[in-house]
Design a protein around this motif. Structure first.
Motif, PDB file in Angstrom:
ATOM      1  N   PRO A 199      34.944  37.188  42.347  1.00  0.00           N
ATOM      2  CA  PRO A 199      35.143  38.407  42.057  1.00  0.00           C
ATOM      3  C   PRO A 199      35.447  38.584  40.648  1.00  0.00           C
ATOM      4  N   LYS A 200      36.277  37.413  40.178  1.00  0.00           N
ATOM      5  CA  LYS A 200      36.587  37.706  38.549  1.00  0.00           C
ATOM      6  C   LYS A 200      35.756  38.000  37.518  1.00  0.00           C
ATOM      7  N   ILE A 201      34.184  37.246  37.883  1.00  0.00           N
ATOM      8  CA  ILE A 201      33.322  37.630  37.005  1.00  0.00           C
ATOM      9  C   ILE A 201      32.800  38.900  36.921  1.00  0.00           C
ATOM     10  N   ASP A 202      32.594  39.604  37.944  1.00  0.00           N
ATOM     11  CA  ASP A 202      32.285  41.197  38.284  1.00  0.00           C
ATOM     12  C   ASP A 202      33.435  41.727  37.468  1.00  0.00           C
ATOM     13  N   GLN A 203      34.774  41.534  37.583  1.00  0.00           N
ATOM     14  CA  GLN A 203      35.847  42.154  37.110  1.00  0.00           C
ATOM     15  C   GLN A 203      35.731  42.131  35.553  1.00  0.00           C
ATOM     16  N   PHE A 204      35.498  40.721  35.025  1.00  0.00           N
ATOM     17  CA  PHE A 204      35.606  40.811  33.606  1.00  0.00           C
ATOM     18  C   PHE A 204      34.295  41.674  32.977  1.00  0.00           C
ATOM     19  N   LEU A 205      33.008  41.430  33.564  1.00  0.00           N
ATOM     20  CA  LEU A 205      31.835  42.397  33.174  1.00  0.00           C
ATOM     21  C   LEU A 205      31.936  43.754  33.233  1.00  0.00           C
ATOM     22  N   ASN A 206      32.922  44.156  34.306  1.00  0.00           N
ATOM     23  CA  ASN A 206      32.797  45.678  34.430  1.00  0.00           C
ATOM     24  C   ASN A 206      33.563  46.178  33.329  1.00  0.00           C
TER      25      ASN A 206
END
Length: 382
Positions: free
Chosen positions: A311-318
């Motif tokens: 989830p940390k990948i999605d959170q940063f990109l978001n």
């Protein structure tokens, strides 16, 4: 621990805890960023900081950063270090999660609680919280965070998780990852390869699925791109030696499958995180699975495509207004090639669209150091 007269600056000895000394470029970049931010802010507020880093390899850490270091797993060293310090920073990164092991949360909260038991103020610096799959870990996190003088996390999802665990939301700052504020090595500038050569695509992959299907899909996507246009695939191992092995495996999968004029190469910028930042800055675009590969790219405004495994990948990109191009479960090769070509065709459009959000994150990355130095000055003046 020192006088506050005109001729002598106030000195704060600060222990810094995190995943340091393990040859992980992302975590080392976090440490370098924290050290630089503390130094800059201490100078701005007229005090001096003396860091002592808790590391798996204290000798290496001392050589790399020019700071004191103590072994993170030797109880006697930990106790002496914390007793000698004015405060403890629990550094950035994904420290409070139980995906990588059941002892990760007890270790990092244990360091915080020991410092608190010794009467030292503690600070959480831009941490990524979770996933936390064992509810038995909640009391450890809640107690350590509620007794900290300052708590900052690197995304809203981490703040929400702390809130559910029982940490008051009004005590939590949401800030960027510290690496958003990391500068290039002194005396260097970003210089992309230019139009004379095929564009350089930085590639940062890690092993995740046991069956390797995610890496097979990544290789398929890179091969599809190489057949659309000539590219130089530059593999960047962020965590050695494991990422080097992964890169070599994907390069082997690509052998004989690249389009005409395309090539694949493995680079080794060395241990210094700023050298890796420089390597990323010299790419025309980046395909990243490692979180800090994506953060490095954002730092240098290199157009990026993220592959999500956590989830940390999605959170940063978001936070940038982006979404992953795929996940470890699904990656469409032709859609990837379409997206990569679009980035290569119009990089300035990408920077115009996402540059303002990146600039704001870089500005906010300085906030934790400002808050911590200010809090320490107030604490010591009482």
């Amino acid at each position: 621990m020192a006088g506050t007269g005109d001729k002598q600056k106030q000195i704060f000895r600060i222990a810094i805890s995190g995943y340091y000394g393990f040859s992980n470029s992302g975590d080392e970049a976090v440490l370098r960023s924290i050290l630089l931010a503390l130094e800059e802010e201490a100078a701005a507020q007229g005090v001096t900081v003396q860091p002592i880093v808790l590391s798996a390899d204290p000798a290496w850490t001392s050589r790399m950063y020019g700071v004191e270091s103590a072994h993170r797993m030797r109880p006697g060293d930990l106790l002496r270090t914390l007793r000698s310090c004015d405060a403890l920073i629990s550094g950035g990164g994904s420290l409070l999660q139980d995906v990588t092991g059941g002892m990760t949360i007890p270790y990092y909260t244990g360091i915080l609680k020991l410092a608190q038991w010794l009467g030292k103020p503690t600070f959480a610096y831009a941490q990524g919280i979770g996933p936390v799959n064992r509810r038995a870990m909640y009391p450890l996190i809640r107690s350590a965070m509620r007794r900290s003088k300052y708590v900052s996390v690197r995304d809203a999802e981490s703040a929400a998780l702390l809130g559910r665990i029982g940490v008051p939301l009004d005590r939590i700052d949401v800030v960027p990852d510290p690496v958003m504020g990391l500068p290039l090595p002194e005396g260097t500038t970003a210089a992309r390869e230019g139009a004379e050569t095929p564009p350089v695509i930085g590639v940062s992959l890690r092993g995740w699925r046991e069956d390797g299907a995610d890496l097979a899909r990544a290789a398929e996507a890179l091969a599809a791109l190489s057949k659309r246009r000539p590219v130089r695939l530059r593999f960047l191992p962020f965590h050695t030696p494991s990422d080097k092995v992964t890169s070599e495996e994907v390069m082997e999968r690509l052998s004989g499958r690249l389009g005409e004029g395309s090539s694949a190469e493995l680079t080794d910028p060395g241990d210094d995180p700023q050298a890796m930042l420089l390597a990323v800055s010299r790419c025309d675009a980046l395909f990243g699975m490692r979180l800090h590969a994506l953060i490095y790219a954002a730092n240098q405004q290199v157009p990026m495509l993220g592959l999500s495994y956590d989830p940390k990948i999605d959170q940063f990109l978001n936070r940038l207004g982006l979404a992953p191009i795929g996940t470890t479960e699904s990656l469409d090769a032709e859609a990837f090639a379409d997206a990569a070509c679009a980035l290569l065709d119009a990089p300035d459009d990408w920077r115009a669209r996402y540059g303002p959000a990146i600039d704001e994150l870089k500005r906010q990355a300085k906030d934790p150091a400002q808050q911590i130095i200010h809090a320490l000055r107030q604490y010591k003046s009482r």
